[in-house]
Design a protein around this motif. Sequence first.
Motif, PDB file in Angstrom:
ATOM      1  N   LYS A  58      20.781   7.374   3.817  1.00  0.00           N
ATOM      2  CA  LYS A  58      19.704   6.492   4.293  1.00  0.00           C
ATOM      3  C   LYS A  58      19.364   5.540   3.161  1.00  0.00           C
ATOM      4  N   MET A  59      19.188   4.265   3.533  1.00  0.00           N
ATOM      5  CA  MET A  59      19.050   3.201   2.528  1.00  0.00           C
ATOM      6  C   MET A  59      17.588   2.825   2.285  1.00  0.00           C
ATOM      7  N   HIS A  60      17.361   2.086   1.219  1.00  0.00           N
ATOM      8  CA  HIS A  60      16.093   1.377   0.954  1.00  0.00           C
ATOM      9  C   HIS A  60      14.859   2.268   1.034  1.00  0.00           C
ATOM     10  N   THR A  90       0.821  -1.215   0.000  1.00  0.00           N
ATOM     11  CA  THR A  90       0.000   0.000   0.000  1.00  0.00           C
ATOM     12  C   THR A  90       0.856   1.267   0.000  1.00  0.00           C
ATOM     13  N   ARG A  91       2.120   1.138   0.441  1.00  0.00           N
ATOM     14  CA  ARG A  91       3.066   2.270   0.424  1.00  0.00           C
ATOM     15  C   ARG A  91       2.542   3.548   1.075  1.00  0.00           C
ATOM     16  N   ARG A  92       1.384   4.028   0.673  1.00  0.00           N
ATOM     17  CA  ARG A  92       0.881   5.290   1.231  1.00  0.00           C
ATOM     18  C   ARG A  92       0.540   5.116   2.713  1.00  0.00           C
ATOM     19  N   GLY A 133      11.923 -10.398  -0.130  1.00  0.00           N
ATOM     20  CA  GLY A 133      12.716  -9.490   0.709  1.00  0.00           C
ATOM     21  C   GLY A 133      11.809  -8.593   1.530  1.00  0.00           C
ATOM     22  N   SER A 134      10.730  -8.169   0.912  1.00  0.00           N
ATOM     23  CA  SER A 134       9.782  -7.303   1.620  1.00  0.00           C
ATOM     24  C   SER A 134       9.131  -8.066   2.768  1.00  0.00           C
ATOM     25  N   ALA A 135       8.811  -9.359   2.514  1.00  0.00           N
ATOM     26  CA  ALA A 135       8.175 -10.162   3.564  1.00  0.00           C
ATOM     27  C   ALA A 135       9.126 -10.368   4.744  1.00  0.00           C
ATOM     28  N   GLY A 155      11.617 -11.881  -6.003  1.00  0.00           N
ATOM     29  CA  GLY A 155      12.679 -11.764  -4.994  1.00  0.00           C
ATOM     30  C   GLY A 155      12.444 -10.551  -4.101  1.00  0.00           C
ATOM     31  N   TYR A 156      12.006  -9.472  -4.706  1.00  0.00           N
ATOM     32  CA  TYR A 156      11.695  -8.251  -3.940  1.00  0.00           C
ATOM     33  C   TYR A 156      10.549  -8.542  -2.973  1.00  0.00           C
ATOM     34  N   PHE A 157       9.555  -9.277  -3.486  1.00  0.00           N
ATOM     35  CA  PHE A 157       8.400  -9.652  -2.664  1.00  0.00           C
ATOM     36  C   PHE A 157       8.871 -10.421  -1.422  1.00  0.00           C
ATOM     37  N   ILE A 210      10.207   7.033   4.154  1.00  0.00           N
ATOM     38  CA  ILE A 210      10.859   6.839   5.457  1.00  0.00           C
ATOM     39  C   ILE A 210      12.358   6.641   5.275  1.00  0.00           C
ATOM     40  N   GLY A 211      13.132   7.462   5.937  1.00  0.00           N
ATOM     41  CA  GLY A 211      14.586   7.322   5.904  1.00  0.00           C
ATOM     42  C   GLY A 211      15.073   6.894   7.275  1.00  0.00           C
ATOM     43  N   MET A 212      14.883   5.637   7.591  1.00  0.00           N
ATOM     44  CA  MET A 212      15.320   5.155   8.906  1.00  0.00           C
ATOM     45  C   MET A 212      16.640   4.385   8.800  1.00  0.00           C
ATOM     46  N   MET A 213      16.751   3.522   7.798  1.00  0.00           N
ATOM     47  CA  MET A 213      17.880   2.593   7.769  1.00  0.00           C
ATOM     48  C   MET A 213      19.178   3.248   7.289  1.00  0.00           C
ATOM     49  N   ASP A 214      20.195   3.178   8.152  1.00  0.00           N
ATOM     50  CA  ASP A 214      21.523   3.688   7.788  1.00  0.00           C
ATOM     51  C   ASP A 214      22.287   2.594   7.033  1.00  0.00           C
ATOM     52  N   PRO A 215      23.360   2.968   6.345  1.00  0.00           N
ATOM     53  CA  PRO A 215      24.179   1.927   5.692  1.00  0.00           C
ATOM     54  C   PRO A 215      24.812   0.970   6.719  1.00  0.00           C
ATOM     55  N   LYS A 216      25.200   1.483   7.880  1.00  0.00           N
ATOM     56  CA  LYS A 216      25.627   0.720   9.058  1.00  0.00           C
ATOM     57  C   LYS A 216      26.996   0.050   9.001  1.00  0.00           C
ATOM     58  N   GLY A 217      27.648   0.033   7.838  1.00  0.00           N
ATOM     59  CA  GLY A 217      29.018  -0.486   7.762  1.00  0.00           C
ATOM     60  C   GLY A 217      29.210  -1.804   8.470  1.00  0.00           C
ATOM     61  N   ASP A 218      30.148  -1.820   9.429  1.00  0.00           N
ATOM     62  CA  ASP A 218      30.420  -3.027  10.216  1.00  0.00           C
ATOM     63  C   ASP A 218      29.371  -3.120  11.319  1.00  0.00           C
ATOM     64  N   ARG A 219      28.510  -4.144  11.212  1.00  0.00           N
ATOM     65  CA  ARG A 219      27.372  -4.282  12.153  1.00  0.00           C
ATOM     66  C   ARG A 219      27.818  -4.530  13.595  1.00  0.00           C
ATOM     67  N   SER A 220      29.068  -4.945  13.785  1.00  0.00           N
ATOM     68  CA  SER A 220      29.490  -5.218  15.166  1.00  0.00           C
ATOM     69  C   SER A 220      29.969  -3.937  15.862  1.00  0.00           C
ATOM     70  N   SER A 280      12.433  -8.736   5.377  1.00  0.00           N
ATOM     71  CA  SER A 280      13.282  -7.669   5.947  1.00  0.00           C
ATOM     72  C   SER A 280      12.606  -6.314   6.096  1.00  0.00           C
ATOM     73  N   ALA A 281      11.588  -6.024   5.289  1.00  0.00           N
ATOM     74  CA  ALA A 281      11.000  -4.679   5.375  1.00  0.00           C
ATOM     75  C   ALA A 281      10.408  -4.476   6.768  1.00  0.00           C
ATOM     76  N   GLY A 282      10.775  -3.374   7.384  1.00  0.00           N
ATOM     77  CA  GLY A 282      10.288  -3.112   8.739  1.00  0.00           C
ATOM     78  C   GLY A 282      11.115  -3.818   9.798  1.00  0.00           C
ATOM     79  N   GLY A 283      12.339  -4.241   9.437  1.00  0.00           N
ATOM     80  CA  GLY A 283      13.228  -4.893  10.415  1.00  0.00           C
ATOM     81  C   GLY A 283      13.232  -6.403  10.217  1.00  0.00           C
ATOM     82  N   THR A 284      14.361  -7.039  10.492  1.00  0.00           N
ATOM     83  CA  THR A 284      14.504  -8.482  10.250  1.00  0.00           C
ATOM     84  C   THR A 284      13.795  -9.298  11.356  1.00  0.00           C
ATOM     85  N   PRO A 285      13.573 -10.603  11.104  1.00  0.00           N
ATOM     86  CA  PRO A 285      12.863 -11.425  12.096  1.00  0.00           C
ATOM     87  C   PRO A 285      13.490 -11.375  13.496  1.00  0.00           C
TER      88      PRO A 285
HETATM   89  C1  LIG Z   1      11.110  -4.170   0.565  1.00  0.00           C
HETATM   90  C2  LIG Z   1      11.813  -3.359   1.608  1.00  0.00           C
HETATM   91  C3  LIG Z   1      11.337  -2.095   1.906  1.00  0.00           C
HETATM   92  C4  LIG Z   1      12.015  -1.291   2.840  1.00  0.00           C
HETATM   93  N1  LIG Z   1      11.560  -0.024   3.058  1.00  0.00           N
HETATM   94  C5  LIG Z   1      12.280   0.790   3.867  1.00  0.00           C
HETATM   95  C6  LIG Z   1      11.921   2.161   4.016  1.00  0.00           C
HETATM   96  O1  LIG Z   1      10.927   2.622   3.437  1.00  0.00           O
HETATM   97  N2  LIG Z   1      12.707   2.949   4.801  1.00  0.00           N
HETATM   98  C7  LIG Z   1      13.799   2.457   5.471  1.00  0.00           C
HETATM   99  O2  LIG Z   1      14.458   3.215   6.183  1.00  0.00           O
HETATM  100  N3  LIG Z   1      14.159   1.158   5.350  1.00  0.00           N
HETATM  101  C8  LIG Z   1      13.433   0.324   4.571  1.00  0.00           C
HETATM  102  N4  LIG Z   1      13.817  -0.987   4.432  1.00  0.00           N
HETATM  103  C9  LIG Z   1      14.995  -1.442   5.140  1.00  0.00           C
HETATM  104  C10 LIG Z   1      14.745  -2.481   6.224  1.00  0.00           C
HETATM  105  O3  LIG Z   1      14.200  -1.874   7.377  1.00  0.00           O
HETATM  106  C11 LIG Z   1      16.083  -3.150   6.496  1.00  0.00           C
HETATM  107  O4  LIG Z   1      16.465  -3.852   5.328  1.00  0.00           O
HETATM  108  C12 LIG Z   1      16.025  -4.098   7.668  1.00  0.00           C
HETATM  109  O5  LIG Z   1      15.767  -3.414   8.862  1.00  0.00           O
HETATM  110  C13 LIG Z   1      17.333  -4.865   7.822  1.00  0.00           C
HETATM  111  O6  LIG Z   1      18.442  -3.996   7.844  1.00  0.00           O
HETATM  112  P1  LIG Z   1      19.657  -4.262   6.860  1.00  0.00           P
HETATM  113  O7  LIG Z   1      19.124  -4.387   5.491  1.00  0.00           O
HETATM  114  O8  LIG Z   1      20.700  -3.256   7.114  1.00  0.00           O
HETATM  115  O9  LIG Z   1      20.174  -5.708   7.260  1.00  0.00           O
HETATM  116  P2  LIG Z   1      21.093  -6.076   8.537  1.00  0.00           P
HETATM  117  O10 LIG Z   1      20.673  -5.244   9.717  1.00  0.00           O
HETATM  118  O11 LIG Z   1      22.492  -6.043   8.105  1.00  0.00           O
HETATM  119  O12 LIG Z   1      20.602  -7.536   8.783  1.00  0.00           O
HETATM  120  C14 LIG Z   1      21.207  -8.702   8.183  1.00  0.00           C
HETATM  121  C15 LIG Z   1      21.340  -9.761   9.277  1.00  0.00           C
HETATM  122  O13 LIG Z   1      22.315  -9.360  10.242  1.00  0.00           O
HETATM  123  C16 LIG Z   1      21.763  -9.402  11.545  1.00  0.00           C
HETATM  124  N5  LIG Z   1      22.339  -8.304  12.323  1.00  0.00           N
HETATM  125  C17 LIG Z   1      22.652  -7.052  11.877  1.00  0.00           C
HETATM  126  N6  LIG Z   1      23.156  -6.304  12.867  1.00  0.00           N
HETATM  127  C18 LIG Z   1      23.175  -7.090  13.955  1.00  0.00           C
HETATM  128  C19 LIG Z   1      23.589  -6.906  15.315  1.00  0.00           C
HETATM  129  N7  LIG Z   1      24.107  -5.758  15.727  1.00  0.00           N
HETATM  130  N8  LIG Z   1      23.450  -7.928  16.168  1.00  0.00           N
HETATM  131  C20 LIG Z   1      22.933  -9.120  15.763  1.00  0.00           C
HETATM  132  N9  LIG Z   1      22.522  -9.364  14.496  1.00  0.00           N
HETATM  133  C21 LIG Z   1      22.643  -8.367  13.608  1.00  0.00           C
HETATM  134  C22 LIG Z   1      20.251  -9.230  11.323  1.00  0.00           C
HETATM  135  O14 LIG Z   1      19.465  -9.734  12.415  1.00  0.00           O
HETATM  136  C23 LIG Z   1      20.046 -10.025  10.054  1.00  0.00           C
HETATM  137  O15 LIG Z   1      19.930 -11.385  10.353  1.00  0.00           O
HETATM  138  C24 LIG Z   1      13.158  -1.804   3.508  1.00  0.00           C
HETATM  139  C25 LIG Z   1      13.611  -3.092   3.216  1.00  0.00           C
HETATM  140  C26 LIG Z   1      12.965  -3.861   2.276  1.00  0.00           C
HETATM  141  C27 LIG Z   1      13.505  -5.231   1.962  1.00  0.00           C
END
Ligand SMILES: Cc1cc2nc3c(=O)[nH]c(=O)nc-3n(C[C@H](O)[C@H](O)[C@H](O)COP(=O)(O)OP(=O)(O)OC[C@H]3O[C@@H](n4cnc5c(N)ncnc54)[C@H](O)[C@@H]3O)c2cc1C
Length: 486
Positions: A190-192, A104-106, A447-449, A443-445, A151-161, A451-456
């Motif tokens: 800001k990504m995605h 629905t995006r909107r 990914g959306s299921a 594949g996008y579908f 929405i610009g929430m997700m940063d590139p985040k580089g090294d996740r550790s 990762s979108a809105g945060g990973t499981p």
């Molecule tokens: C279709 C789609 C639509 C999206 N729309 C938007 C949007 O409109 N705006 C927006 O801002 N974002 C959007 N996103 C981004 C989405 O919120 C992120 O992809 C998601 O939160 C995961 O972040 P990431 O891609 O950086 O993956 P990562 O955070 O790198 O995750 C990859 C894996 O690493 C694990 N991981 C990462 N960091 C850690 C840690 N510190 N400790 C333990 N485990 C870790 C995760 O649990 C996961 O298993 C969208 C994504 C998709 C796929």
Amino acid sequence: MLKIMVVKNRKQYIESLKKQNPKVYVAGELVKDVTRNPLLENSVETIAEGYDFQNDPELKQRFTVDSPLISEKISRATHISQSMEDLVAKAELTRRLTITYSCTRRLCMSNLLAALWMATYEADKEGNTSYHENLVEYVKYLQRNDCAISIGMMDPKGDRSLRPHEQEDPDLYLRVVEKNEEGIVVRGAKMHNTAAYSNELIVTPSRGMSEKDKDYAVSFAVPVDAEGLTHIVKPLASEEEMNREMENPLIRHFGGAMGITIFEDVHIPWDRVFLCGEWKHAMLIPLTWSATHRQVKCACRAGQIEMLIGAAALAAEYTGTEGFQHVQDKITNMIIAAESSYGCSLGSALKGIKHESGTFIPDSIIANSGLYNSRVALGDHLTTLHDLAGGLAVSAPCEKDYLNPETRPYLEKYLKGRKDIPTEHKLRAYMLLEDILGSKVGGYFAGSAISAGGTPQTNKIEVYRRYDLEKAKRNAKKLAGIGEKN
Ligand SMILES: Cc1cc2nc3c(=O)[nH]c(=O)nc-3n(C[C@H](O)[C@H](O)[C@H](O)COP(=O)(O)OP(=O)(O)OC[C@H]3O[C@@H](n4cnc5c(N)ncnc54)[C@H](O)[C@@H]3O)c2cc1C
């Protein structure tokens, strides 16, 4: 009192994009007009359809609402939920639209506004700040102009550790590099996001911050064509795939090309700033959004699963397998998954609470539990689709061969399913399955299921963090007879 409508239609949305001049690159080229770029057309169309829905005679009543802020009839896309009924309306609309529209995006963009509403209110309570006031005025602006938000929430985040300040390149999380009388200057990316074909981009932290990360604890809104912004967008499919008539049917419904937005020292005036340096409050935004967004995502997943159910059942009907017991059993599993996810959306609305800022926040544990379950079952659902469809799901002939008079008779004969079903219908049903299972959009579908809105994992963290384990342990003690006497 008669309410004035500030609900835009598709034409007004497209005109609003034409008035902007964002710097957008798509597949190596600088785009002059996003509304006329063939690789972005379906994404613009996705948002435009959202504007259609809010004017649709059947949906309008549910899609629009009286704004408590500007006393006018507005789209739910910019409404701050005030009640359980608001959350239920969003869930109903989301599920209904996702079945055919896929995203629905909107509507779901307002989930972030609700989270910011609460978080800015809380931040102001502790500090000498006026972030909430800024947000109230900004939301009024969004409502009066019925803006398309991204929405610009997700940063590139580089090294996740590593934390933001620990990264080798300090720009891998978006940060404040200057503060002055007029506002702040921000740098990073800001990504995605879908900013390239929206009007406004709302930026928030993607995680909790420590004191050393305080420059990264920043939230604000910016027009998508602000100076210093560059959007690099990945198209969802090739131009050829987008223009096919039979193959790749999803692309005609499934917009949402995402991009990375680069901020090169972008000036943000103070009245558009919603957090700046209050590191302790950074986490409240993604945490609250985790509830507001995932309540809606549960309904979205229900709609997506329903789309899969339809595709599987149609192929089974056309090939004569729908009466087989194992086919019915597998489809039933998908129905149970869809209804459970939807139930969690409604349940988290029902158990929500009214925050003192006025917004109604859904129950986070129920929303995250529902979303987690419906996400991790995706693999099972895709397995079921492959299983029920058989090999043709990945080897359906090209439409060019079907339309070629030399090869069509062979395909008409040998792709026939049930005798009363035209071969073309069967082929179209399989092309839909192929699109879901094997294309870039499929594949996008997926990914959306997932990762979108945060990973499981973020769902699990939220569930464990909020769950009252002590209460459960007290109950266990009582049952086990562990008490004051022993
Ligand atoms: C279709 C789609 C639509 C999206 N729309 C938007 C949007 O409109 N705006 C927006 O801002 N974002 C959007 N996103 C981004 C989405 O919120 C992120 O992809 C998601 O939160 C995961 O972040 P990431 O891609 O950086 O993956 P990562 O955070 O790198 O995750 C990859 C894996 O690493 C694990 N991981 C990462 N960091 C850690 C840690 N510190 N400790 C333990 N485990 C870790 C995760 O649990 C996961 O298993 C969208 C994504 C998709 C796929």
